[in-house]
Design a protein around this motif. Sequence first.
Motif, PDB file in Angstrom:
ATOM      1  N   ARG A 103      46.754  56.023  81.854  1.00 62.10           N
ATOM      2  CA  ARG A 103      46.482  55.460  80.537  1.00 62.10           C
ATOM      3  C   ARG A 103      47.228  54.137  80.352  1.00 62.10           C
ATOM      4  O   ARG A 103      46.721  53.217  79.711  1.00 62.10           O
ATOM      5  CB  ARG A 103      46.902  56.447  79.433  1.00 62.10           C
ATOM      6  CG  ARG A 103      45.997  57.655  79.246  1.00 62.10           C
ATOM      7  CD  ARG A 103      44.633  57.258  78.709  1.00 62.10           C
ATOM      8  NE  ARG A 103      44.732  56.492  77.479  1.00 62.10           N
ATOM      9  CZ  ARG A 103      44.882  57.019  76.265  1.00 62.10           C
ATOM     10  NH1 ARG A 103      44.956  58.336  76.097  1.00 62.10           N
ATOM     11  NH2 ARG A 103      44.937  56.242  75.186  1.00 62.10           N
TER      12      ARG A 103
ATOM     13  N   CYS B 284      42.972  65.595  79.247  1.00 60.31           N
ATOM     14  CA  CYS B 284      43.518  64.368  78.652  1.00 60.31           C
ATOM     15  C   CYS B 284      44.813  64.617  77.881  1.00 60.31           C
ATOM     16  O   CYS B 284      45.489  63.652  77.524  1.00 60.31           O
ATOM     17  CB  CYS B 284      42.479  63.706  77.758  1.00 60.31           C
ATOM     18  SG  CYS B 284      42.015  64.674  76.313  1.00 60.31           S
TER      19      CYS B 284
ATOM     20  N   GLN C 130      40.586  56.519  77.176  1.00 61.03           N
ATOM     21  CA  GLN C 130      40.856  57.716  77.976  1.00 61.03           C
ATOM     22  C   GLN C 130      39.941  57.782  79.187  1.00 61.03           C
ATOM     23  O   GLN C 130      40.364  58.122  80.289  1.00 61.03           O
ATOM     24  CB  GLN C 130      40.661  58.971  77.120  1.00 61.03           C
ATOM     25  CG  GLN C 130      40.894  60.278  77.881  1.00 61.03           C
ATOM     26  CD  GLN C 130      42.320  60.422  78.363  1.00 61.03           C
ATOM     27  OE1 GLN C 130      43.255  60.314  77.590  1.00 61.03           O
ATOM     28  NE2 GLN C 130      42.498  60.653  79.664  1.00 61.03           N
TER      29      GLN C 130
ATOM     30  N   THR D 265      48.556  57.806  73.672  1.00 58.95           N
ATOM     31  CA  THR D 265      47.909  56.580  73.200  1.00 58.95           C
ATOM     32  C   THR D 265      48.930  55.600  72.651  1.00 58.95           C
ATOM     33  O   THR D 265      48.914  54.413  72.983  1.00 58.95           O
ATOM     34  CB  THR D 265      46.850  56.909  72.132  1.00 58.95           C
ATOM     35  OG1 THR D 265      45.849  57.744  72.725  1.00 58.95           O
ATOM     36  CG2 THR D 265      46.210  55.640  71.594  1.00 58.95           C
TER      37      THR D 265
END
Length: 312
Positions: free
Chosen positions: A295, A267, A139, A61
Motif C-alpha cells: 500500500r 486487505c 487497495q 490507508t
Amino acid sequence: MSNRSLISIADLSPEEIVALLDRAEDLKAERSGRGGCAFGDRLPLAGKSVAMIFEKPSTRTRVSLEVAATELGGHPLYLSANELQLGRGETIGDTARVLSRYVHGITARVFSHRTVEELAAHSSVPVINALSDQEHPLQILADMMTIREHFGYLEGLRIAWIGDGNNVCNSLILASAMLNMRMIVASPRGYEPKGQILERARELGGVPEITAEPSEAAHDADVLVTDTWISMGDEAEEAERLRSFSGYQINQRILEIAGRDAIVMHCLPAHRGQEITDEVMDGPQSVVLEEAENRLHTSKAVLEWMVGRRPL
C-alpha cells in the motif's frame, strides 16, 4: 498529464496500471536500498501539500498515504470529519473549491462514493479515492503489485473472492477485467457485487463469474481473497451478516481446493475466525503482510504521478 482524478480503478488504462506497478517496484527497491535513487535530483512533492480527508478511521490507508507523501517531500494534512466544516453544513463543492486554493492534491476516505465524485467535480487539483462504499482503487493497485511480485505476471491468473461483494471486490472485478485475469466471486445471495459493476467489467472485456458456492470459486484458483463480512457502516446488520456468511470462510479446506501454489490475500483489518482462520492467515501461502506493505509503494507511485506530475 492533465488534471486527472482517480475515483474508480477503471479511470486508469491497463497500460497506466502496469506503469504504476512498475514504478512502485522501483520505489520499493529504492526504499530498501537495493536500487539506485528513484527520484533523481529533486523530490517530486517538494513544496507541495496534500489534503487527506478521513470520514472513516484507518490504519493502513492513513499511515501509507502520510508516509508516502512525506517520503516524496510533500506535506500531508490529515483532516478528520470533525475538523472540516462539512460537519457544520458546508457543501462538498465549497470544500473542494477552497481546498484547491491551498493544496496540490486531495485524498478522501469517505462513506459515500458520491462524496468523492463531488469532490472531484469541483476540485481544480487531483482527487484520489482512498476508499468509498463503492470502490477502493488504491487497495487494488497494492493487490495487483503483490500478485505480480509472487507470480511474475498477471494475465490469465484465476482470482477467487470469497465473501461480501463490497467495495474492494468491486475494484478487483474491474481491474481483473482490464488486466485479462479471470475472476470468480462467491457471495451469499443478496450480497453479490452490484449489477452496474458487473456490467462495467463486461464493457472492459472481462467475464466475471458469480456463484453462491465458495468451493466452486476456490477450485484451482491462483489467488484467494477475502475481506471482513462487516464493513464500517454495516454494524447494525452484524447478527444477520454473521448468519448469512457462515461457510464463506477461507480456511485450510478451501485452501486445499485452490491451486497448489495459490496465495491468500486480505486487505485488513481481519476478523480472525470469521472470514479467515489463523492457520491460513499466518500460514506459508499468505501474502497478507506483503499486501499491506505494498500500500505504501503504490501510494507513492500514484501521488508522484498525479500530484508530483511525474510522467509514467
